[in-house]
Design an enzyme around this catalytic site. Structure first.
Site, short mmCIF file in Angstrom:
data_model
loop_
_atom_site.label_atom_id
_atom_site.label_comp_id
_atom_site.label_asym_id
_atom_site.label_seq_id
_atom_site.Cartn_x
_atom_site.Cartn_y
_atom_site.Cartn_z
N SER A 1 -22.04 -7.55 31.61
CA SER A 1 -23.30 -7.36 32.34
C SER A 1 -23.13 -6.14 33.23
O SER A 1 -22.03 -5.90 33.76
CB SER A 1 -23.59 -8.59 33.20
OG SER A 1 -24.54 -8.25 34.20
N HIS B 1 -22.64 -0.87 28.62
CA HIS B 1 -21.37 -1.57 28.41
C HIS B 1 -21.31 -2.06 26.97
O HIS B 1 -22.26 -1.81 26.18
CB HIS B 1 -21.21 -2.71 29.41
CG HIS B 1 -22.40 -3.65 29.45
ND1 HIS B 1 -22.76 -4.43 28.37
CD2 HIS B 1 -23.30 -3.90 30.43
CE1 HIS B 1 -23.83 -5.14 28.69
NE2 HIS B 1 -24.20 -4.84 29.93
N GLU B 2 -20.26 -2.79 26.63
CA GLU B 2 -20.04 -3.25 25.26
C GLU B 2 -21.22 -4.07 24.72
O GLU B 2 -21.50 -4.04 23.52
CB GLU B 2 -18.77 -4.10 25.16
CG GLU B 2 -17.55 -3.35 24.71
CD GLU B 2 -17.76 -2.53 23.43
OE1 GLU B 2 -18.14 -3.11 22.40
OE2 GLU B 2 -17.53 -1.32 23.47
N HIS C 1 -24.46 -3.70 25.34
CA HIS C 1 -25.47 -2.75 24.87
C HIS C 1 -25.00 -2.06 23.59
O HIS C 1 -25.77 -1.86 22.64
CB HIS C 1 -25.71 -1.65 25.91
CG HIS C 1 -26.20 -2.12 27.24
ND1 HIS C 1 -25.52 -1.89 28.41
CD2 HIS C 1 -27.32 -2.80 27.59
CE1 HIS C 1 -26.19 -2.40 29.43
NE2 HIS C 1 -27.28 -2.96 28.96
P1 AMP Z 1 -30.13 -4.70 30.36
O1 AMP Z 1 -29.69 -3.28 30.43
O2 AMP Z 1 -29.29 -5.64 31.17
O3 AMP Z 1 -31.62 -4.86 30.57
O4 AMP Z 1 -29.87 -5.17 28.87
C1 AMP Z 1 -30.42 -4.48 27.77
C2 AMP Z 1 -30.22 -5.31 26.53
O5 AMP Z 1 -28.84 -5.54 26.33
C3 AMP Z 1 -30.89 -6.69 26.64
O6 AMP Z 1 -31.46 -7.02 25.38
C4 AMP Z 1 -29.74 -7.60 26.96
O7 AMP Z 1 -29.93 -8.93 26.54
C5 AMP Z 1 -28.63 -6.93 26.16
N1 AMP Z 1 -27.32 -7.32 26.69
C6 AMP Z 1 -26.89 -7.21 27.97
N2 AMP Z 1 -25.65 -7.73 28.09
C7 AMP Z 1 -25.31 -8.20 26.86
C8 AMP Z 1 -24.15 -8.87 26.33
N3 AMP Z 1 -23.09 -9.16 27.09
N4 AMP Z 1 -24.17 -9.21 25.03
C9 AMP Z 1 -25.24 -8.93 24.24
N5 AMP Z 1 -26.35 -8.30 24.68
C10 AMP Z 1 -26.39 -7.95 25.96
#
Ligand code: AMP
Length: 285
Positions: free
Chosen positions: A188, A34-35, A37
């Site tokens: 998220s 998503h945005e 990432h």
């Molecule tokens: P995940 O796929 O949820 O494990 O996230 C991968 C990375 O993307 C992690 O470093 C998260 O903190 C980051 N991330 C997820 N959602 C966001 C967001 N809304 N804003 C900034 N970084 C994000």
């Protein structure tokens, strides 16, 4: 964009880039891109010569098997989005490929997650940060990035990955601000599970963080009162709040913060129906 379904092939790809003198930026993800990432990817593309992204729903960091089973997955859509954001290589793998010879997730030796794992998320999700530290260390060893990019939304995770990086001596950890949709909700992967009504309730999370930031700007410095302001917004929102606290981000401790703060990070975890959401915001900037 190169796409590799084998972590060892990804490690070879990165080694070749390094031999060419290129600086490697790395964004670890669990997919459902998503945005949030994509902002990390764009930042890496700006900062470094080649950017690689891992997509791996890491079973070691799920304390709840249902959450793992229901985690959204859409590899083709993810790859298209990453390519458009300028990613040079994306790779996936299985637990067996990341930890050869160890079939059972329970048997993978866990890394120490460091002092940042204590309290809040660490208390709510036992074993979660050890699972994060274990996969992050493995990913860093494979990619050997110069810089790795993480989101502030998962604030405590940034403390854990800094601990892992300090142990290895690399990479530089770059923490990027939480990216929000137009209503303020942090992006998220789990947001797709929210009903329209749950989404409306979830908006109390950024409202609570913003209210605490406004109080900070008015001069409020007391940790308990700042946390209380967040609870006031969250109470009656329809969310089941797990924690809502304001802490000094540079002096992490397991217990609830009390007294006057010099720096402030708001941290919230709450459930909207079955979906667990977390968010974090720096309040003193
Ligand atoms: P995940 O796929 O949820 O494990 O996230 C991968 C990375 O993307 C992690 O470093 C998260 O903190 C980051 N991330 C997820 N959602 C966001 C967001 N809304 N804003 C900034 N970084 C994000």
């Amino acid at each position: 964009m190169e796409t590799l379904a084998d972590p060892r092939a990804a490690a070879r790809w990165c080694a070749r880039e390094r031999e060419q003198g290129r600086r490697i930026g790395f964004v670890p993800t669990m997919g459902a891109i998503h945005e949030g990432h994509l902002e990390l990817v764009r930042r890496s593309v700006r900062d470094t010569d080649v950017t690689c992204v891992s997509i791996f729903v890491n079973p070691l960091q799920f304390d709840n098997p249902e959450d793992l089973a229901r985690y959204p997955r859409d590899l083709d859509a993810d790859l298209a989005l990453l390519e458009r954001a300028g990613c040079h290589m994306a790779f996936t793998g299985t637990l067996e490929q990341f930890f050869p010879g160890i079939g059972d997730p329970g048997a993978v030796p866990r890394e120490d997650a460091g002092p940042g794992a204590a309290g809040l998320e660490g208390r709510q999700r036992p074993g979660h940060f050890a699972g994060v530290a274990t996969i992050v260390r493995r990913l860093f060893e494979l990619v050997r990035p110069d810089c790795a990019y993480f989101g502030e939304k998962d604030f405590q995770q940034t403390l854990v990955v800094r601990h892992v990086a300090a142990g290895l001596g690399y990479p530089e950890i770059v923490v990027c601000p939480t990216v929000r949709d137009s209503a303020g909700l942090a992006w998220s992967s789990r947001n797709v599970r929210l009903s329209a009504a749950e989404r409306r309730c979830a908006l109390a999370i950024p409202r609570a963080l913003t209210a605490a930031r406004e109080a900070w700007r008015r001069g409020e410095r007391d940790a308990g009162r700042l946390s209380g302001i967040m609870h006031e917004v969250l109470d009656g929102s329809g969310l089941e709040v797990e924690y809502a606290e304001v802490r000094d981000p540079e002096h992490w401790q397991a217990e609830v913060s009390t007294g006057r703060l010099r720096r402030a990070q708001g941290l919230v975890a709450a459930r909207a129906g079955e979906t667990r959401l977390i968010d974090s915001m720096r309040l003193d900037r």
